[in-house]
Design a protein around this motif. Structure first.
Motif, mmCIF file in Angstrom:
data_model
loop_
_atom_site.group_PDB
_atom_site.id
_atom_site.type_symbol
_atom_site.label_atom_id
_atom_site.label_comp_id
_atom_site.label_asym_id
_atom_site.label_seq_id
_atom_site.Cartn_x
_atom_site.Cartn_y
_atom_site.Cartn_z
ATOM 1 N N THR A 40 0.444 -70.696 -7.114
ATOM 2 C CA THR A 40 -0.849 -70.806 -7.797
ATOM 3 C C THR A 40 -0.717 -71.283 -9.239
ATOM 4 O OG1 THR A 40 -0.753 -68.460 -8.355
ATOM 5 C CG2 THR A 40 -1.954 -69.075 -6.342
ATOM 6 N N SER A 41 0.512 -71.393 -9.729
ATOM 7 C CA SER A 41 0.719 -71.951 -11.072
ATOM 8 C C SER A 41 2.065 -72.657 -11.096
ATOM 9 C CB SER A 41 0.668 -70.850 -12.142
ATOM 10 O OG SER A 41 1.736 -69.941 -11.968
ATOM 11 N N VAL A 42 2.207 -73.560 -12.056
ATOM 12 C CA VAL A 42 3.446 -74.329 -12.175
ATOM 13 C C VAL A 42 3.633 -74.709 -13.639
ATOM 14 C CG1 VAL A 42 2.360 -76.569 -11.714
ATOM 15 C CG2 VAL A 42 4.786 -76.235 -11.187
ATOM 16 N N VAL A 43 4.872 -74.846 -14.057
ATOM 17 C CA VAL A 43 5.200 -75.300 -15.406
ATOM 18 C C VAL A 43 5.169 -76.825 -15.398
ATOM 19 C CG1 VAL A 43 7.029 -75.343 -17.166
ATOM 20 C CG2 VAL A 43 6.608 -73.253 -15.841
ATOM 21 N N THR A 44 4.611 -77.419 -16.451
ATOM 22 C CA THR A 44 4.542 -78.879 -16.513
ATOM 23 C C THR A 44 5.923 -79.486 -16.306
ATOM 24 O OG1 THR A 44 4.798 -78.853 -18.916
ATOM 25 C CG2 THR A 44 2.554 -78.949 -18.063
ATOM 26 N N GLY A 45 5.947 -80.566 -15.544
ATOM 27 C CA GLY A 45 7.183 -81.286 -15.294
ATOM 28 C C GLY A 45 7.995 -80.776 -14.117
ATOM 29 N N LEU A 46 7.575 -79.661 -13.521
ATOM 30 C CA LEU A 46 8.284 -79.147 -12.350
ATOM 31 C C LEU A 46 7.510 -79.488 -11.080
ATOM 32 C CD1 LEU A 46 9.469 -75.628 -13.563
ATOM 33 C CD2 LEU A 46 10.773 -77.765 -13.463
ATOM 34 N N PRO A 47 8.200 -79.747 -9.972
ATOM 35 C CA PRO A 47 7.516 -80.106 -8.728
ATOM 36 C C PRO A 47 6.767 -78.924 -8.124
ATOM 37 C CG PRO A 47 9.866 -79.924 -8.365
ATOM 38 C CD PRO A 47 9.648 -79.754 -9.840
ATOM 39 N N LEU A 48 5.676 -79.228 -7.459
ATOM 40 C CA LEU A 48 4.868 -78.227 -6.766
ATOM 41 C C LEU A 48 4.560 -78.755 -5.372
ATOM 42 C CD1 LEU A 48 3.240 -75.575 -6.806
ATOM 43 C CD2 LEU A 48 1.341 -76.863 -7.790
ATOM 44 N N GLU A 49 4.837 -77.938 -4.350
ATOM 45 C CA GLU A 49 4.577 -78.334 -2.965
ATOM 46 C C GLU A 49 3.178 -77.922 -2.529
ATOM 47 O OE1 GLU A 49 8.194 -78.506 -0.021
ATOM 48 O OE2 GLU A 49 8.104 -76.549 -0.998
ATOM 49 N N PHE A 50 2.588 -78.762 -1.699
ATOM 50 C CA PHE A 50 1.271 -78.506 -1.124
ATOM 51 C C PHE A 50 1.342 -78.732 0.377
ATOM 52 C CE2 PHE A 50 0.326 -79.489 -5.462
ATOM 53 C CZ PHE A 50 -0.837 -78.810 -5.770
#
Length: 108
Positions: free
Chosen positions: A43-53
């Motif tokens: 539900t949250s991510v640090v800028t510049g890190l990948p996030l899966e959907f």
């Protein structure tokens, strides 16, 4: 009252008058493509890190289309013009996974 059973499932329809009844079993199949459910794996991510959907193709009753949909979807992130996005995401049996990298702070 009636409800729409989930697609791909057999439901029993029964008619009753007093002590007499009859029934029929009916398999409900998904309708046509009406949209997608897109779910982030976090539900949250640090800028510049990948996030899966995960993405699932659905009909108008929110039933997953499963094998009824094999195609591609285009992923956008209108709130982040610096995001790294996949070109297209292929859905197999109505589902797929993609990774994006967001670079703009805030709710996207």
């Amino acid at each position: 009252a009636s409800t729409v059973p989930p697609a791909g499932r057999t439901t029993r329809i029964t008619a009753t008058a007093g002590a007499v009844s009859g029934f029929a079993d009916v398999t409900v199949s998904p309708n046509v493509l009406n949209g997608f459910v897109v779910t982030p794996r976090a539900t949250s991510v640090v800028t510049g890190l990948p996030l899966e959907f995960d993405v699932v193709a659905i009909d108008q009753f929110r039933n997953p289309l499963g094998a009824a949909y094999n195609g591609q979807v285009t992923v956008t992130a209108p709130g982040d013009n610096q995001a790294t996005l996949p070109t297209n995401v292929s859905l197999t049996n109505g589902t797929g996974t993609f990774v994006i990298t967001l670079r703009t702070l805030g709710l996207q």
